[in-house]
Design an enzyme around this catalytic site. Sequence first.
Site, PDB file in Angstrom:
ATOM      1  N   LYS A 118       0.827  -1.216   0.000  1.00 53.18           N
ATOM      2  CA  LYS A 118       0.000   0.000   0.000  1.00 53.18           C
ATOM      3  C   LYS A 118       0.861   1.265   0.000  1.00 53.18           C
ATOM      4  O   LYS A 118       0.580   2.213  -0.723  1.00 53.18           O
ATOM      5  CB  LYS A 118      -0.937   0.019   1.222  1.00 53.18           C
TER       6      LYS A 118
ATOM      7  N   ARG B 114      11.401  -0.552  11.924  1.00 51.30           N
ATOM      8  CA  ARG B 114      10.102  -0.734  12.576  1.00 51.30           C
ATOM      9  C   ARG B 114      10.110  -2.002  13.405  1.00 51.30           C
ATOM     10  O   ARG B 114      10.268  -3.101  12.875  1.00 51.30           O
ATOM     11  CB  ARG B 114       8.995  -0.811  11.514  1.00 51.30           C
TER      12      ARG B 114
END
Length: 189
Positions: free
Chosen positions: A14, A134
């Site tokens: 995305k 992350r």
Amino acid sequence: MLNLVLFGPPGAGKGTQSAKLIEKYGLVHLSTGDLLRSEIAAGTALGLEAKKLMDQGMLVPDAVVIGMIDSKLNANKNAGGFIFDGFPRTIAQAEALDQLLAGHNEGIQCMLSLRVTEEELTRRLLLRGKDSGRADDQDESIIRKRIQEYENKTAQVAGYYAAQGKLREIEGIGEIEVIFNALCAEIEA
Ligand code: AMP
């Protein structure tokens, strides 16, 4: 305005495709994950609360992300349109988004849903975790939890848009450029 929802599980691509779509169509990118990570980086109370959930692969409360989207819509009143990335992730968020947009006399034109197998998602996220920094991309059990949250709470959001005749599904495995062209073809259709 052209308002699109880019949908799919974590690791579906995305973010990558949003970056290309905003460039081509001149849209404002609204990623709730990016907005939450900015709050964490700024050390706000909201960021600190959200981080606890994000680090465990769990969704943050609907009210938190809906509030963030509300303020971004108000701050970008002259935008040519928006790409919503990673939002809405629950039916309550989808309903709230329709209400917020209606308040601006706007709506969603379509949801573009990227289809990717779980095996490929895990592979991509672990790879991304090596340099994204992350924490939620580095641990396989957290990745599994994120995919579970997607299956339990988010997958059904596609049905919400399907019921409005707005759902378009796109194969999300393959070359970035080929997937991008498939997305553009749907948008232009
Ligand atoms: P993302 O960058 O979209 O993968 O999101 C990273 C994390 O932020 C998710 O695992 C959730 O903890 C949180 N998050 C992002 N967007 C939302 C949302 N729309 N609703 C709830 N939690 C979210």
